[in-house]
Design an enzyme around this catalytic site. Structure first.
Site, PDB file in Angstrom:
ATOM      1  N   TYR A   1       0.896  -1.041  -0.009  1.00 47.36           N
ATOM      2  CA  TYR A   1      -0.201   0.300   0.163  1.00 47.36           C
ATOM      3  C   TYR A   1       0.484   1.128  -0.102  1.00 47.36           C
ATOM      4  CZ  TYR A   1      -0.451  -0.027   5.757  1.00 47.36           C
ATOM      5  OH  TYR A   1      -0.375  -0.295   6.807  1.00 47.36           O
ATOM      6  N   GLU A   2       0.296   2.835   0.303  1.00 48.29           N
ATOM      7  CA  GLU A   2       0.948   3.320  -0.532  1.00 48.29           C
ATOM      8  C   GLU A   2       1.997   4.073  -1.726  1.00 48.29           C
ATOM      9  OE1 GLU A   2       0.315   6.755   0.496  1.00 48.29           O
ATOM     10  OE2 GLU A   2      -1.102   6.031   2.372  1.00 48.29           O
TER      11      GLU A   2
END
Lengths: 248, 592
Positions: B435-436
């Protein structure tokens, strides 16, 4: 009424302490230090009394080197109004601490002195009792419940046989036990505010108290390693084994 | 279950010796902030982490969030812990003072975040996302939006989410299809968003969703995406949460890790449209998102560090207690005395300390970029921040996979058993490379935007600076070996840089093919740099009257271990970079 609360800087209760190899003491080099947990309980109680309108001011007092200002700041962040450091590089014994606290009492004239029942470093449990005697005021130790009623306090004490309730006239010295309350978590904005609260530094000499000791420490040693046990069949064998080891 | 204790010694050493925090604050004119204050802050955060949040970590793993009639129900105990977190004022730590924040530096925020994340990553994500939303609204929202929403978000009474991803728009946000139609003073939002962390729960009285959507007739691609604020409960005339808005969590994902963090599918506008308010300019939503990018990505790097630290603490405790060897006299000894267990623990310790050094350095760089008075200085710090960010995110989270895996390995068979708790850190860490922005995205960001776009100038300056450390180390006989290893690593970095600048133009697969290895190579060099700086400081403190001698000696040995075991990986990544993309791309798709 003012409430005076004693705060001692001790090795944090989470730290597994290590005895110095020469037996001269406990290794505190780089070890996490905190407010003595019983003192935290004493301060929490003082703050609750003040916040309930039964006291005007809570003053935290610690005796030690400048490093103990860190613990005084913690006390201020918890909510104490001001702090006093009795400045000394000596490792004060309970009697000297009590004498020094008495001098602060003479200056501040508190209606109540709250201390932890003992400090978790040396576990002496003496300062409160000595202070009450020197001050010639009532004492109530190991408090697990405390109710103020004008000029007196009703204190439930934890004693070996259970609980004992006594009444003491104020001013008095009360030492607090574990179950009195659960100290609050410090709020972030209060940590900032604590920096601006007054912290007076008074050298021990200025109080006319000597850091002399009537106790002599022989040496420190870790508790012996637990030896391998044996399983016994019955009570008779247990008695036999204890006799064999010269324990009964 | 094991306890978590904040590694305050290493953190204080970083603040005072590597970052010179007091001077940083003085130069920025922050009179009220210094290391003493930060120590008090970290002390209290550590206490809340250890006593309240960390004990919930394993509970959250076994009792993840659930979806019922009234929406998402979080793990038992989380609401009380969140209440204590809010009552103690922690949500306001780094937020601006205008809306009730304490205005502390990012660096302090990062150090405190490490505590929450080590205590429970799943729990920490909720306030983390709120913090990101506060930044976005503060930077791009209208005064009215700020005044209406920020105070309750800063105090933590309300939490927030980021709604970017859709089933057809993951790493490629150009495909965002959610729609926003103007209606009076607001917009009606409709569409479905997925992977929305903490999209619903019962811990706070309102949840503020930031949502990417397209206006009617918006241009295609990323230049047609706008940002909207969509509250779970619309505010009444007194500004308090009132009527339920048309936004609901319709399902929860079943995941490998962070079970206590509800990962929601959010439906907007199933019953006519969710009321939303535009944040910033129309079609400029991605810019608002990018405001938070350095913070959010560095923050994810911190998560890799935090889980590595927790995994290390647990492995260390086990290694000291687990008796498996027998001496000739029949007494038994713990596994920490076996060299290979030591090797694993040293890998964990040295990697974690190197991660922390780099992550904190990068967080400090964000502060410096905001504080610098000279615009050129500010620009230099901002460029350095943008160079560090994909390395912090990519390298730390990838290394965290190895470190949390070693945490299991130290436990042997007991590590594979869930009840021991070590496996949770490994499973929780797995998301951090995804994620990110996945590791692949970080590699592309580093090689493309951060290196090729400026012809490698920012990277050249960094490598020059690392060489200065290596030179300083070579002046100390006891560090000569480490100094030459670091010098060698810098030379490898320069070689990789030159190769990239020479070959990137050959075809478009080159940069993409070598980017992750390039990013990891830079990570290991930066790790060697901070460990080298730490060793230098430790030596000079030991030569003077010291400080904590056993800590400083351990630091030196840990730096030596890093130099022996982790820094050599730079050479291997260099070789792979120089192999280029040929063997990566040579097969036809049909040949797979």
């Amino acid at each position: 009424m003012k409430i005076l609360v004693g705060i001692k800087r001790v090795v944090d209760y989470n730290v597994r302490i290590r005895v110095l190899s020469d037996g001269s003491g406990v290794d505190t080099d780089g070890v996490k230090m905190s407010v003595n947990p019983f003192d935290e309980i004493a301060l929490e109680e003082a703050l609750r009394i003040r916040d309930a309108g039964n006291a005007e001011e809570v003053i935290v007092v610690s005796a030690g080197g400048d490093e103990c200002q860190q613990q005084l700041r913690t006390g201020l962040a918890m909510g104490a109004d001001r702090a006093i450091q009795i400045q000394t590089s000596a490792d004060l014994q309970p009697l000297s601490t009590a004498r020094a606290f008495l001098k602060i009492i003479e200056r501040e004239d508190p209606g109540l002195v709250l201390l932890g029942k003992q400090a978790i470093d040396d576990d002496n449990s003496q300062t409160a009792q000595m202070l009450a005697a020197l001050w010639d005021r009532p004492q109530a130790t190991f408090a697990s419940k405390l109710e103020l009623d004008g000029q007196s306090a009703t204190v439930t004490r934890e004693v070996d046989a259970g609980l004992e309730t006594i009444e003491v006239d104020l001013p008095a010295v009360i030492s607090v036990d574990l179950r009195l309350n659960e100290p609050r978590f410090v709020k972030l904005p209060d940590i900032m505010k604590a920096k601006r609260k007054p912290l007076d530094v008074i050298p021990l000499e200025e109080l006319g108290v000597a850091a002399e000791g009537n106790l002599e420490v022989g040496h420190y040693a870790p508790p012996p390693q637990r030896e391998k046990g044996i399983m016994v069949e019955d009570a008779a064998q247990l008695v036999e084994e204890l006799k064999n080891r010269g324990l009964i | 279950m094991t306890v978590y204790n904040h590694p305050y010694k290493d953190v204080e050493f970083l603040f005072s010796e590597l970052l010179d925090f007091d001077r940083m604050c003085q130069e920025a004119g922050l009179e009220d902030i210094n290391q003493e204050l930060v120590s008090a802050i970290l002390d209290e955060a550590g206490r809340l982490g250890t006593e309240v949040i960390a004990p919930l970590n394993a509970i959250g793993d076994r009792n993840g969030a659930t979806l019922g009639e009234d929406g998402v129900q979080e793990t038992p105990g989380f609401a009380d812990a969140y209440r204590q977190y809010v009552d103690s004022g922690w949500p306001s730590l780094t937020a601006g003072e205008t809306y009730g924040g304490q205005g502390m530096p990012k660096l302090v925020g990062a150090a405190v975040a490490e505590i929450w994340q080590s205590s429970s990553l799943a729990f920490s994500l909720c306030p983390l996302l709120t913090g990101g939303a506060i930044e976005a609204i503060a930077a791009h929202g209208s005064d009215e939006l700020k005044e209406t929403y920020l105070p309750d978000m800063v105090s933590g009474q309300w939490t927030a989410t980021m709604n970017l991803t859709e089933s057809a728009a993951g790493s490629d946000l150009a495909a965002v299809a959610s729609r926003a139609v103007p209606e009076g003073d607001h917009y009606l939002i409709s569409g479905q968003k997925i992977f929305i962390s903490w999209g619903d729960h019962q811990m706070a009285e309102n949840i503020i969703h930031l949502v990417l959507a397209r206006l009617p007739n918006a241009p295609g691609g990323v230049k047609g995406i706008s940002l909207f604020l969509v509250p779970k409960f619309l505010l009444d005339e007194n500004g308090r949460p009132g009527q339920r808005n048309d936004v609901y969590c319709v399902s929860l994902e079943h995941k490998l890790g962070i079970h206590a963090s509800p990962t929601c599918v959010m439906n907007f506008g199933d019953n006519g449209g969710a009321v939303g308010y535009l944040v910033g300019e129309p079609h400029n939503g991605l810019a608002a998102m990018f405001t938070m990018m350095n913070d959010a990505r560095q923050g994810t790097g911190m998560q890799g560090l935090s889980l590595s630290e927790r995994s290390y603490q647990q492995a260390l405790e086990y290694a000291k207690e687990r008796l498996q060897g027998t001496r000739s006299d029949g007494t038994r000894y713990p596994i920490i005395e076996f060299p290979d267990v030591r090797r694993m623990l040293m890998m964990m310790k040295s990697a974690t300390e190197a991660m922390r050094g780099l992550a904190y350095k990068a967080a400090a760089e964000i502060d410096l970029s905001h504080w610098a008075k000279d615009p050129r200085e500010a620009r230099r710090h901002a460029e350095r921040t943008s160079l560090y960010t994909p390395i912090v995110k990519g390298w730390i989270t990838e290394l965290a996979q190895e470190i949390t895996s070693l945490g299991i390995q130290v436990h042997g068979g007991m590590g594979y058993v869930e009840e021991t708790g070590s496996a949770q850190h490994f499973r929780d860490a797995r998301i951090t490379t995804i994620y990110e922005g996945t590791t692949g995205i970080q590699g592309l960001d580093l090689v493309g935007r951060k290196i090729l776009a400026n012809k490698g100038e920012i990277l050249r300056d960094l490598l020059d600076e690392i060489e200065v450390t290596a030179d300083a180390m070579s002046a100390d006989d006891s560090l000569a070996g480490q100094a030459s290893a670091l010098k060698q690593a810098v030379d490898n970095g320069r070689e990789a840089r030159a190769w990239l600048l020479d070959h990137a133009a050959e075809n478009r697969d080159v940069a993409g093919g070598v980017s992750v290895n390039f990013m990891l190579l830079m990570g290991y060099i930066c790790g060697g740099w901070v460990m080298g700086q730490a060793a230098l400081k430790a030596c000079s403190l030991l030569a003077g009257d010291g400080g904590n001698e056993s800590f400083l000696r351990a630091k030196r040995v840990t730096a030596q271990f890093y130099s022996d075991h982790l820094l050599p990986r730079v050479g291997s990544h260099l070789a792979t970079v120089k192999a280029g993309a040929d063997s990566i791309m040579a097969l036809d798709v049909e040949q797979f």
